[in-house]
Design a protein around this motif. Structure first.
Motif, PDB file in Angstrom:
ATOM      1  N   GLY A  34       0.810  -1.202   0.000  1.00 45.37           N
ATOM      2  CA  GLY A  34       0.000   0.000   0.000  1.00 45.37           C
ATOM      3  C   GLY A  34       0.846   1.255   0.000  1.00 45.37           C
ATOM      4  N   PRO A  35       0.199   2.393  -0.218  1.00 44.30           N
ATOM      5  CA  PRO A  35       0.923   3.660  -0.277  1.00 44.30           C
ATOM      6  C   PRO A  35       1.285   4.169   1.100  1.00 44.30           C
ATOM      7  N   VAL A  36       2.135   5.161   1.113  1.00 44.55           N
ATOM      8  CA  VAL A  36       2.341   5.963   2.309  1.00 44.55           C
ATOM      9  C   VAL A  36       1.480   7.208   2.149  1.00 44.55           C
ATOM     10  N   ALA A  37       0.947   7.699   3.250  1.00 45.45           N
ATOM     11  CA  ALA A  37       0.102   8.889   3.221  1.00 45.45           C
ATOM     12  C   ALA A  37       0.641   9.913   4.210  1.00 45.45           C
ATOM     13  N   VAL A  38       0.527  11.181   3.839  1.00 42.40           N
ATOM     14  CA  VAL A  38       0.879  12.274   4.743  1.00 42.40           C
ATOM     15  C   VAL A  38      -0.351  13.153   4.902  1.00 42.40           C
ATOM     16  N   GLY A  39      -0.807  13.286   6.137  1.00 42.00           N
ATOM     17  CA  GLY A  39      -1.912  14.174   6.432  1.00 42.00           C
ATOM     18  C   GLY A  39      -1.394  15.563   6.732  1.00 42.00           C
ATOM     19  N   ALA A  40      -2.151  16.571   6.334  1.00 43.76           N
ATOM     20  CA  ALA A  40      -1.818  17.966   6.611  1.00 43.76           C
ATOM     21  C   ALA A  40      -3.051  18.645   7.184  1.00 43.76           C
ATOM     22  N   ALA A  41      -2.897  19.311   8.309  1.00 41.80           N
ATOM     23  CA  ALA A  41      -4.013  19.984   8.975  1.00 41.80           C
ATOM     24  C   ALA A  41      -3.613  21.422   9.270  1.00 41.80           C
ATOM     25  N   VAL A  42      -4.501  22.352   8.954  1.00 37.24           N
ATOM     26  CA  VAL A  42      -4.235  23.785   9.079  1.00 37.24           C
ATOM     27  C   VAL A  42      -4.947  24.330  10.304  1.00 37.24           C
ATOM     28  N   ALA A  72     -13.579  12.672  11.693  1.00 38.49           N
ATOM     29  CA  ALA A  72     -14.589  13.594  11.173  1.00 38.49           C
ATOM     30  C   ALA A  72     -14.644  14.861  12.011  1.00 38.49           C
ATOM     31  N   ARG A  73     -14.572  14.725  13.331  1.00 37.11           N
ATOM     32  CA  ARG A  73     -14.593  15.907  14.188  1.00 37.11           C
ATOM     33  C   ARG A  73     -13.308  16.723  14.038  1.00 37.11           C
ATOM     34  N   ALA A  74     -12.185  16.040  13.842  1.00 35.69           N
ATOM     35  CA  ALA A  74     -10.925  16.756  13.617  1.00 35.69           C
ATOM     36  C   ALA A  74     -10.972  17.541  12.314  1.00 35.69           C
ATOM     37  N   ALA A  75     -11.518  16.929  11.260  1.00 32.24           N
ATOM     38  CA  ALA A  75     -11.599  17.606   9.968  1.00 32.24           C
ATOM     39  C   ALA A  75     -12.518  18.821  10.032  1.00 32.24           C
ATOM     40  N   SER A  76     -13.562  18.752  10.848  1.00 30.32           N
ATOM     41  CA  SER A  76     -14.464  19.892  11.007  1.00 30.32           C
ATOM     42  C   SER A  76     -13.839  20.996  11.846  1.00 30.32           C
ATOM     43  N   TRP A  77     -12.948  20.627  12.739  1.00 29.48           N
ATOM     44  CA  TRP A  77     -12.318  21.592  13.643  1.00 29.48           C
ATOM     45  C   TRP A  77     -11.245  22.412  12.950  1.00 29.48           C
ATOM     46  N   VAL A  78     -10.390  21.795  12.136  1.00 29.06           N
ATOM     47  CA  VAL A  78      -9.281  22.520  11.526  1.00 29.06           C
ATOM     48  C   VAL A  78      -9.792  23.437  10.425  1.00 29.06           C
ATOM     49  N   ALA A  79      -8.940  24.409  10.045  1.00 33.22           N
ATOM     50  CA  ALA A  79      -9.326  25.345   8.985  1.00 33.22           C
ATOM     51  C   ALA A  79      -9.371  24.669   7.625  1.00 33.22           C
ATOM     52  N   ALA A  80      -8.513  23.691   7.407  1.00 30.40           N
ATOM     53  CA  ALA A  80      -8.478  22.907   6.167  1.00 30.40           C
ATOM     54  C   ALA A  80      -7.628  21.681   6.420  1.00 30.40           C
ATOM     55  N   SER A  81      -7.835  20.663   5.613  1.00 36.17           N
ATOM     56  CA  SER A  81      -7.012  19.458   5.724  1.00 36.17           C
ATOM     57  C   SER A  81      -6.842  18.834   4.356  1.00 36.17           C
ATOM     58  N   SER A 154      -2.854  19.908  16.415  1.00 33.16           N
ATOM     59  CA  SER A 154      -2.891  19.983  14.949  1.00 33.16           C
ATOM     60  C   SER A 154      -2.274  18.744  14.324  1.00 33.16           C
ATOM     61  N   ALA A 155      -1.169  18.262  14.878  1.00 28.59           N
ATOM     62  CA  ALA A 155      -0.527  17.060  14.348  1.00 28.59           C
ATOM     63  C   ALA A 155      -1.347  15.818  14.636  1.00 28.59           C
ATOM     64  N   ALA A 156      -2.001  15.769  15.798  1.00 28.88           N
ATOM     65  CA  ALA A 156      -2.891  14.647  16.084  1.00 28.88           C
ATOM     66  C   ALA A 156      -4.038  14.612  15.082  1.00 28.88           C
ATOM     67  N   ALA A 157      -4.547  15.789  14.709  1.00 28.80           N
ATOM     68  CA  ALA A 157      -5.610  15.843  13.703  1.00 28.80           C
ATOM     69  C   ALA A 157      -5.112  15.329  12.363  1.00 28.80           C
ATOM     70  N   ILE A 161      -6.695  11.859  10.605  1.00 29.60           N
ATOM     71  CA  ILE A 161      -7.332  12.025   9.292  1.00 29.60           C
ATOM     72  C   ILE A 161      -6.645  11.139   8.259  1.00 29.60           C
ATOM     73  N   ALA A 162      -5.317  11.140   8.253  1.00 28.48           N
ATOM     74  CA  ALA A 162      -4.577  10.319   7.288  1.00 28.48           C
ATOM     75  C   ALA A 162      -4.717   8.837   7.597  1.00 28.48           C
ATOM     76  N   LYS A 163      -4.706   8.480   8.873  1.00 25.55           N
ATOM     77  CA  LYS A 163      -4.808   7.072   9.264  1.00 25.55           C
ATOM     78  C   LYS A 163      -6.125   6.468   8.800  1.00 25.55           C
ATOM     79  N   VAL A 164      -7.223   7.176   9.005  1.00 22.71           N
ATOM     80  CA  VAL A 164      -8.529   6.671   8.600  1.00 22.71           C
ATOM     81  C   VAL A 164      -8.599   6.507   7.081  1.00 22.71           C
ATOM     82  N   ALA A 165      -8.071   7.491   6.351  1.00 21.61           N
ATOM     83  CA  ALA A 165      -8.106   7.404   4.883  1.00 21.61           C
ATOM     84  C   ALA A 165      -7.284   6.228   4.383  1.00 21.61           C
TER      85      ALA A 165
END
Length: 219
Positions: A34-42, A72-81, A154-157, A161-165
């Motif tokens: 599988g791929p590696v994923a990097v999540g980014a949260a603003v 889902a709650r983390a994605a709603s909390w941050v300004a963008a992801s 922010s890093a936990a978010a 987010i990336a882990k679930v995806a």
């Protein structure tokens, strides 16, 4: 074991000097498939004054059955992801560290498409090594922080987010190739995954150089 609740202490301090904080964290680095994923949260100043979502932790500390809700709650909390990906083939071709940089650049490019001015941000990168700057896409301020996904909200978010995806992707791939049990092991080197490689060989979703090393008698 004491569970550390991530806070916004570092983010608030950095926002005194920067317009935005972007936190990045990777998932899937040690997997065989599988791929590696990097999540980014603003996080911006308004978000930094909001309460951290209940249950937000480093994704490894969130029970699997609760991760979708927390993400889902983390994605709603941050300004963008955003999530950037690098495929197993790219990992074989350029190595894992450069692949992490590539995935990071793709996540940041996605944020740009959402209207985030990434050049105005300081980037918190979980870990002790800056793999983003060598990718050379933009001149960014990168701050590696050990255990950022544990300590920084922010890093936990970004992590959850990336882990679930990525877990969802590996579950979908399990339906294509159920012998490898990816719905359970998510591509990591579990005993059932190693046994399946020995029995069936590797698939197009495997990181060939890594998986062959796991089952050398096949080759």
């Amino acid at each position: 074991m004491t569970v550390v609740e991530p806070r916004l202490t570092l983010e608030r301090r950095l926002l005194r000097e920067h317009t935005l904080v972007i936190a990045c964290d990777e998932v899937g680095r040690g997997a065989l498939a599988g791929p590696v994923a990097v999540g980014a949260a603003v996080v911006d100043a308004p978000r930094s004054r909001k309460r951290v979502p209940q249950g937000l932790r480093d994704s490894k500390l969130v029970p699997e059955l609760r991760r979708h809700d927390v993400a889902a709650r983390a994605a709603s909390w941050v300004a963008a992801s955003a999530i950037g990906w690098a495929s197993s083939q790219e990992i074989d071709e350029i190595g894992i560290m450069r692949a992490l940089g590539l995935a990071s650049v793709r996540a940041l490019a996605d944020l740009r498409r959402q209207g985030v001015v990434v050049e105005d941000a300081i980037v918190i990168l979980d870990g002790n090594y800056d793999y983003i700057s060598p990718a050379g896409e933009w001149a960014l301020t990168i701050r590696p922080v050990i255990k950022a996904d544990r300590d920084c909200a922010s890093a936990a978010a970004a992590s959850v987010i990336a882990k679930v995806a990525r877990d969802d992707l590996m579950t979908d791939l399990h339906d294509e190739l159920p012998a490898y049990e990816w719905a359970r092991n998510k591509g990591y080197a579990s005993p059932d995954h190693r046994a399946a490689i020995r029995e069936h060989g590797i698939s197009r979703h495997h990181r060939a150089s890594w998986s062959i090393a796991e089952a050398p008698t096949l080759f």
